[in-house]
Every structure is written in C-alpha cells, then in structure tokens.
Design a protein around this motif. Structure first.
Motif, PDB file in Angstrom:
ATOM      1  N   TYR A  13       0.849  -1.199   0.000  1.00  0.00           N
ATOM      2  CA  TYR A  13       0.000   0.000   0.000  1.00  0.00           C
ATOM      3  C   TYR A  13       0.879   1.241   0.000  1.00  0.00           C
ATOM      4  O   TYR A  13       2.065   1.181   0.373  1.00  0.00           O
ATOM      5  CB  TYR A  13      -0.937  -0.021   1.214  1.00  0.00           C
ATOM      6  CG  TYR A  13      -2.148  -0.912   0.980  1.00  0.00           C
ATOM      7  CD1 TYR A  13      -3.137  -0.540   0.074  1.00  0.00           C
ATOM      8  CD2 TYR A  13      -2.295  -2.122   1.657  1.00  0.00           C
ATOM      9  CE1 TYR A  13      -4.236  -1.350  -0.164  1.00  0.00           C
ATOM     10  CE2 TYR A  13      -3.400  -2.937   1.430  1.00  0.00           C
ATOM     11  CZ  TYR A  13      -4.362  -2.547   0.511  1.00  0.00           C
ATOM     12  OH  TYR A  13      -5.444  -3.338   0.279  1.00  0.00           O
ATOM     13  N   ASN A  15       1.320   3.561   1.925  1.00  0.00           N
ATOM     14  CA  ASN A  15       2.020   3.879   3.188  1.00  0.00           C
ATOM     15  C   ASN A  15       3.184   2.917   3.458  1.00  0.00           C
ATOM     16  O   ASN A  15       3.790   2.945   4.523  1.00  0.00           O
ATOM     17  CB  ASN A  15       1.033   3.847   4.369  1.00  0.00           C
ATOM     18  CG  ASN A  15       0.457   2.458   4.610  1.00  0.00           C
ATOM     19  OD1 ASN A  15       0.737   1.521   3.861  1.00  0.00           O
ATOM     20  ND2 ASN A  15      -0.335   2.308   5.654  1.00  0.00           N
ATOM     21  N   PHE A  17       2.968  -0.413   3.617  1.00  0.00           N
ATOM     22  CA  PHE A  17       2.571  -1.680   4.253  1.00  0.00           C
ATOM     23  C   PHE A  17       2.472  -2.797   3.200  1.00  0.00           C
ATOM     24  O   PHE A  17       1.757  -2.672   2.205  1.00  0.00           O
ATOM     25  CB  PHE A  17       1.233  -1.518   4.982  1.00  0.00           C
ATOM     26  CG  PHE A  17       0.831  -2.751   5.727  1.00  0.00           C
ATOM     27  CD1 PHE A  17       1.425  -3.067   6.938  1.00  0.00           C
ATOM     28  CD2 PHE A  17      -0.120  -3.623   5.197  1.00  0.00           C
ATOM     29  CE1 PHE A  17       1.076  -4.224   7.609  1.00  0.00           C
ATOM     30  CE2 PHE A  17      -0.465  -4.784   5.871  1.00  0.00           C
ATOM     31  CZ  PHE A  17       0.127  -5.075   7.086  1.00  0.00           C
ATOM     32  N   ALA A  19       0.895  -5.862   2.232  1.00  0.00           N
ATOM     33  CA  ALA A  19      -0.300  -6.616   2.620  1.00  0.00           C
ATOM     34  C   ALA A  19      -0.323  -8.028   2.038  1.00  0.00           C
ATOM     35  O   ALA A  19      -0.905  -8.939   2.625  1.00  0.00           O
ATOM     36  CB  ALA A  19      -1.557  -5.857   2.199  1.00  0.00           C
ATOM     37  N   SER A  39      -8.231 -11.667  10.723  1.00  0.00           N
ATOM     38  CA  SER A  39      -8.481 -10.310  10.282  1.00  0.00           C
ATOM     39  C   SER A  39      -7.173  -9.616   9.895  1.00  0.00           C
ATOM     40  O   SER A  39      -6.177  -9.724  10.603  1.00  0.00           O
ATOM     41  CB  SER A  39      -9.155  -9.556  11.431  1.00  0.00           C
ATOM     42  OG  SER A  39      -9.474  -8.284  10.995  1.00  0.00           O
ATOM     43  N   GLY A  40      -7.171  -8.978   8.725  1.00  0.00           N
ATOM     44  CA  GLY A  40      -5.991  -8.223   8.298  1.00  0.00           C
ATOM     45  C   GLY A  40      -4.936  -9.054   7.570  1.00  0.00           C
ATOM     46  O   GLY A  40      -3.857  -8.548   7.273  1.00  0.00           O
ATOM     47  N   CYS A  41      -5.246 -10.322   7.246  1.00  0.00           N
ATOM     48  CA  CYS A  41      -4.216 -11.181   6.624  1.00  0.00           C
ATOM     49  C   CYS A  41      -4.079 -10.943   5.120  1.00  0.00           C
ATOM     50  O   CYS A  41      -3.174 -11.484   4.492  1.00  0.00           O
ATOM     51  CB  CYS A  41      -4.501 -12.652   6.896  1.00  0.00           C
ATOM     52  SG  CYS A  41      -5.954 -13.244   6.029  1.00  0.00           S
ATOM     53  N   GLY A  42      -4.985 -10.153   4.545  1.00  0.00           N
ATOM     54  CA  GLY A  42      -4.845  -9.821   3.121  1.00  0.00           C
ATOM     55  C   GLY A  42      -5.879 -10.452   2.199  1.00  0.00           C
ATOM     56  O   GLY A  42      -5.763 -10.324   0.977  1.00  0.00           O
ATOM     57  N   LYS A  43      -6.899 -11.080   2.767  1.00  0.00           N
ATOM     58  CA  LYS A  43      -7.917 -11.759   1.954  1.00  0.00           C
ATOM     59  C   LYS A  43      -8.606 -10.786   0.988  1.00  0.00           C
ATOM     60  O   LYS A  43      -8.670 -11.029  -0.214  1.00  0.00           O
ATOM     61  CB  LYS A  43      -9.011 -12.377   2.857  1.00  0.00           C
ATOM     62  CG  LYS A  43      -8.506 -13.292   3.932  1.00  0.00           C
ATOM     63  CD  LYS A  43      -9.656 -13.847   4.761  1.00  0.00           C
ATOM     64  CE  LYS A  43     -10.371 -12.845   5.652  1.00  0.00           C
ATOM     65  NZ  LYS A  43      -9.592 -12.402   6.810  1.00  0.00           N
ATOM     66  N   SER A  44      -9.122  -9.679   1.558  1.00  0.00           N
ATOM     67  CA  SER A  44      -9.861  -8.724   0.722  1.00  0.00           C
ATOM     68  C   SER A  44      -8.937  -8.056  -0.276  1.00  0.00           C
ATOM     69  O   SER A  44      -9.353  -7.770  -1.405  1.00  0.00           O
ATOM     70  CB  SER A  44     -10.506  -7.639   1.579  1.00  0.00           C
ATOM     71  OG  SER A  44     -11.422  -8.222   2.449  1.00  0.00           O
ATOM     72  N   THR A  45      -7.698  -7.838   0.119  1.00  0.00           N
ATOM     73  CA  THR A  45      -6.751  -7.191  -0.800  1.00  0.00           C
ATOM     74  C   THR A  45      -6.574  -8.047  -2.054  1.00  0.00           C
ATOM     75  O   THR A  45      -6.608  -7.522  -3.168  1.00  0.00           O
ATOM     76  CB  THR A  45      -5.394  -6.964  -0.086  1.00  0.00           C
ATOM     77  OG1 THR A  45      -5.616  -6.137   1.051  1.00  0.00           O
ATOM     78  CG2 THR A  45      -4.399  -6.302  -1.003  1.00  0.00           C
ATOM     79  N   HIS A 193     -14.510 -15.217   7.122  1.00  0.00           N
ATOM     80  CA  HIS A 193     -13.891 -15.488   8.412  1.00  0.00           C
ATOM     81  C   HIS A 193     -14.345 -16.842   8.920  1.00  0.00           C
ATOM     82  O   HIS A 193     -13.774 -17.409   9.821  1.00  0.00           O
ATOM     83  CB  HIS A 193     -14.458 -14.519   9.460  1.00  0.00           C
ATOM     84  CG  HIS A 193     -13.724 -13.260   9.568  1.00  0.00           C
ATOM     85  ND1 HIS A 193     -14.190 -12.103   9.047  1.00  0.00           N
ATOM     86  CD2 HIS A 193     -12.548 -12.967  10.166  1.00  0.00           C
ATOM     87  CE1 HIS A 193     -13.327 -11.144   9.315  1.00  0.00           C
ATOM     88  NE2 HIS A 193     -12.328 -11.640   9.987  1.00  0.00           N
TER      89      HIS A 193
HETATM   90  P1  ATP Z   1     -10.626  -8.626   7.366  1.00  0.00           P
HETATM   91  O1  ATP Z   1     -10.905 -10.070   7.554  1.00  0.00           O
HETATM   92  O2  ATP Z   1     -10.507  -7.892   8.664  1.00  0.00           O
HETATM   93  O3  ATP Z   1     -11.528  -7.955   6.370  1.00  0.00           O
HETATM   94  P2  ATP Z   1      -8.524  -9.007   5.396  1.00  0.00           P
HETATM   95  O4  ATP Z   1      -7.793 -10.274   5.558  1.00  0.00           O
HETATM   96  O5  ATP Z   1      -9.528  -8.925   4.311  1.00  0.00           O
HETATM   97  O6  ATP Z   1      -9.129  -8.547   6.787  1.00  0.00           O
HETATM   98  P3  ATP Z   1      -7.287  -6.753   4.083  1.00  0.00           P
HETATM   99  O7  ATP Z   1      -8.471  -5.853   4.078  1.00  0.00           O
HETATM  100  O8  ATP Z   1      -6.887  -7.379   2.808  1.00  0.00           O
HETATM  101  O9  ATP Z   1      -7.411  -7.862   5.208  1.00  0.00           O
HETATM  102  O10 ATP Z   1      -6.052  -5.917   4.645  1.00  0.00           O
HETATM  103  C1  ATP Z   1      -4.764  -6.496   4.742  1.00  0.00           C
HETATM  104  C2  ATP Z   1      -3.860  -5.544   5.463  1.00  0.00           C
HETATM  105  O11 ATP Z   1      -3.639  -4.386   4.661  1.00  0.00           O
HETATM  106  C3  ATP Z   1      -4.422  -5.036   6.799  1.00  0.00           C
HETATM  107  O12 ATP Z   1      -3.394  -4.998   7.738  1.00  0.00           O
HETATM  108  C4  ATP Z   1      -4.912  -3.644   6.465  1.00  0.00           C
HETATM  109  O13 ATP Z   1      -4.834  -2.795   7.595  1.00  0.00           O
HETATM  110  C5  ATP Z   1      -3.972  -3.208   5.370  1.00  0.00           C
HETATM  111  N1  ATP Z   1      -4.611  -2.262   4.440  1.00  0.00           N
HETATM  112  C6  ATP Z   1      -5.761  -2.421   3.776  1.00  0.00           C
HETATM  113  N2  ATP Z   1      -6.033  -1.357   2.988  1.00  0.00           N
HETATM  114  C7  ATP Z   1      -5.007  -0.488   3.177  1.00  0.00           C
HETATM  115  C8  ATP Z   1      -4.685   0.790   2.637  1.00  0.00           C
HETATM  116  N3  ATP Z   1      -5.480   1.383   1.744  1.00  0.00           N
HETATM  117  N4  ATP Z   1      -3.552   1.369   3.074  1.00  0.00           N
HETATM  118  C9  ATP Z   1      -2.732   0.767   3.951  1.00  0.00           C
HETATM  119  N5  ATP Z   1      -2.967  -0.452   4.477  1.00  0.00           N
HETATM  120  C10 ATP Z   1      -4.091  -1.074   4.092  1.00  0.00           C
END
Ligand code: ATP
Length: 369
Positions: A13, A15, A17, A19, A39-45, A193
C-alpha cells in the motif's frame, strides 16, 4: 473458460505496508475457491486486486488468456458481491437488478427475462417491486447476488457476503450459494472469516497469514493434513490441542513422551522423519484434535497405552456433544466427547487418545513432520 492465474503477486500500500507477499494460485474453471485467515491477513486485498479495485504492485494476474493487471474493472467480466450489499436505495429490486444491463444498453425484453430468471433462482420473485429498505438483511443479500447473476460474469467474487446476517440466515444462504454455484457452473472466489462456510462451500481453500499463503488444499486435506501449526490451529473448532512431546529412542524404536507421562510409539513414517531429522533427545509439538480424545470406558480399556487421568475444569454441553476442558501440565486441553459421558465438572476422568490422527510439528519452524 474462467480459469485465473495469480503469479508472484505482491501488494504494497502507498504507506509502505506489505499486505500480500508472493501469492501464487491457479484457479480452474468452475472452482469454488475460499480465502480464509485472521483479520488483516490480506484476503480482501487479493480479491480486490482480482476485481481491479486495487492496483497490483508486482506479479501477473491472468483471467482466461488475458493478462489483466491493467485491464479496467468493468472489462474483466467479473461480478463482485459485498457484505454491505451496496444496493441503490431509491430503486426497486427489479431496477437494482436490471441496472447494469440497462447501462450496457441490453434490449429491455432480454433484461426482463434475465431479471426474472435470476429472481426465480434466488426465490425473490415476489419482492421485485419493493425498495431495499423494505427488505430483510437476507433478502437484500439475495438481491445483491441477483444483480451479479444477471450480468452472467465469468467469475463471481464475494467478500464476506453473509457476515451481516444472523446465524440461522447464514446457514440458509450458505445452501443458496452452494446451489447457485452448481447451477451457474461459474468460478467463485469467496472471502470469509467463517470456517464452516469455508469447509462446506470450498472446492479448495487458501489459508493466509500476514499476507503469506500457508496452505492451499481441499477442505478435507486442510483438516487431516495441515501443513503447519498455524493451519492446524486455525482450521477446526474447537481447535486442535498442542502438547510438548519429548522424542526418545527406546529398544523398540522412537517414542513420544507427553508432559503427563503418556508414552506413544511413533508410527513408521514419523519414526523415520524423527530419526533422519535429528529429533532424538529434543522435543516436538504433538497435535491431537478434541474428537480424538475419548473418555468412553470401552475405548479407554482398549487403549490403555495412551490412558491418563485429568481433572475436569469445565463441562460444556452443546446437546449433541460435550466439551470437556482440563490441563495436561500447563497446557489447556479440550476433549469433544459423546453426551452420554459420565464426566463431571470438578471430578477426575480417565481419557485415552486415538492415535490414528495425531500430528507432529517442528517446534521452531512449526512445519508438520
Ligand atoms: P478482514 O478479515 O478484517 O476484512 P482481510 O484479511 O480482508 O481482513 P485486508 O483488508 O486485505 O485484510 O487488509 C490487509 C492488510 O492491509 C491489513 O493490515 C490492512 O490494515 C492493510 N490495508 C488495507 N487497505 C489499506 C490501505 N489502503 N492502506 C494501507 N494499508 C491497508
């Protein structure tokens, strides 16, 4: 054909990070792929990169025969269903479902056929004249799916589509989604989840942790042959028990000695791994699922070699099964036993282990042995 390939995909990202790190996956046509992880492991990304809603920092995304890294979302032939439904509040259900086709200037007769066909599939024909605010959460979710179906996409992406529904509706919608997948014969990629959703819907599951793939496998293999300690603990509820085991060489071969003195002769395959890996004299992590710890008298009598006594701290009944919580050394252990159990909270019970399904992990690398 809707096969997808993700090769060495990275996402950093703005910033800084990271992901997603080196994500590799080949998805075959008609597969139902699930992404799970904390939560936050990157699934949605990953899902959003497939949809084109997020840039890919590095790597190659191929859909069908086309490299799609720079293809506009609308040109990817993909439909995404979100957890918040994202319906247009001022439009009726019919208008919501027809919207994308109208924009694409599809003939109104064809739109009408497609909307009715999708509504029938989802059992929402009677709701077509209503506005979203006059629908329940489950009905709204069906409309959101209907809107995706009418577009006849190559790939369906779903990001926790059921997470706003109550437990009973989730079960109903799980069945709806499963039938939909069968009927449409399309590739589904689904983020959740919820382990039960993952295990029941997925043809294959991708387990992610901190942006790194831990294992990609069928639900059965993830449960029976977890690749590492993380997957073993993440898949299965209540989770697998982990105990310290000393590896000792006795006259008849390699044994595993648990903290409570239970002495297990390693099976031939594990014995070989423990010998060649130089584990003799050190310790490993021994994993056993709650359903493989028995307190039934006949079982305990037949498995005296693994029998041990434990003080029951908590007795929890779920109707069809009972969870017994106790300690082995300092480790908290759960047994999942038959409701006919004689065990009582605050008393001592004798258990024995079913060693058909035990697991071993390297205590440093946490990889399965
Ligand atoms: P959840 O189950 O909580 O939805 P996830 O596994 O889908 O989580 P993501 O939404 O893919 O997680 O986010 C993965 C990581 O990237 C997280 O640590 C999140 O804080 C970070 N992240 C997501 N979007 C951004 C962004 N636009 N800028 C910086 N970091 C981001």
């Amino acid at each position: 054909m809707a096969q997808l390939s993700l090769e060495h995909i990275y996402k950093t990202y703005p910033n800084g990070f990271e992901a997603v790190k080196d994500f590799n996956l080949d998805i075959k046509d008609k597969e139902f792929i699930i992404f799970v992880g904390p939560s936050g492991c990157g699934k949605s990304t990953v899902l959003r990169m497939i949809a084109g809603l997020e840039d890919i920092t590095d790597g190659t995304l191929t859909i069908g025969d086309t490299i799609c890294n720079d293809v506009e979302p609308k040109d990817r032939d993909i439909a995404m269903v979100f957890q918040n439904y994202a319906l247009y509040p001022h439009m009726t259900v019919y208008e919501n479902m027809a919207f994308a086709l109208k924009i694409a200037k599809v003939d109104s007769k064809i739109i009408d056929e497609k909307v009715h066909e999708a509504a029938k599939m989802l059992d929402i024909e009677k709701l077509l004249d209503r506005k979203p605010k006059a629908l329940s959460g489950g009905q709204r979710q069906r409309v959101a799916m209907g809107r995706a179906i009418v577009r006849n996409p190559k790939v369906f992406l779903m990001d926790e589509p059921l997470s706003n529904l109550d437990a009973k509706l989730r079960v109903q919608m799980r069945v709806v989604i499963s039938k939909l997948h069968q009927k449409l014969g399309t590739t589904f990629i689904y983020v959740t989840h919820d382990q039960t959703e993952a295990m029941t819907l997925g043809t294959r599951i991708v387990v992610l942790k901190e942006g790194v793939v831990q294992q990609i496998d069928t639900p059965q293999n993830l449960y029976n042959k977890p690749a590492n300690l993380f997957v073993a603990g993440f898949i299965g509820s209540p989770q697998m028990n982990f105990l310290k085991a000393n590896v000792v060489l006795e006259k008849d071969g390699v044994h595993l000695v648990l903290e409570n003195g239970v002495n297990i002769k390693a099976d031939a395959e594990r014995e070989k791994k423990l010998m060649t890996g130089g584990y003799i004299g050190s310790s490993v992590i021994f994993g056993i699922r709650p359903e493989d710890i028995y307190d039934k008298k006949s079982f305990v009598e037949a498995h005296q070699d693994t029998a041990f006594d434990a003080h029951i701290d908590v007795y929890e009944t779920l109707g069809a099964e009972v969870y017994l919580y106790f300690n082995i050394g300092d480790t908290k252990v759960t047994a999942r036993v038959d409701p006919t159990t004689d065990a009582k909270q605050g008393e001592t019970t004798t258990f024995a282990l079913d060693l058909k399904n035990y697991h071993l992990f390297n205590k440093d690398t946490e990889i399965a042995l």
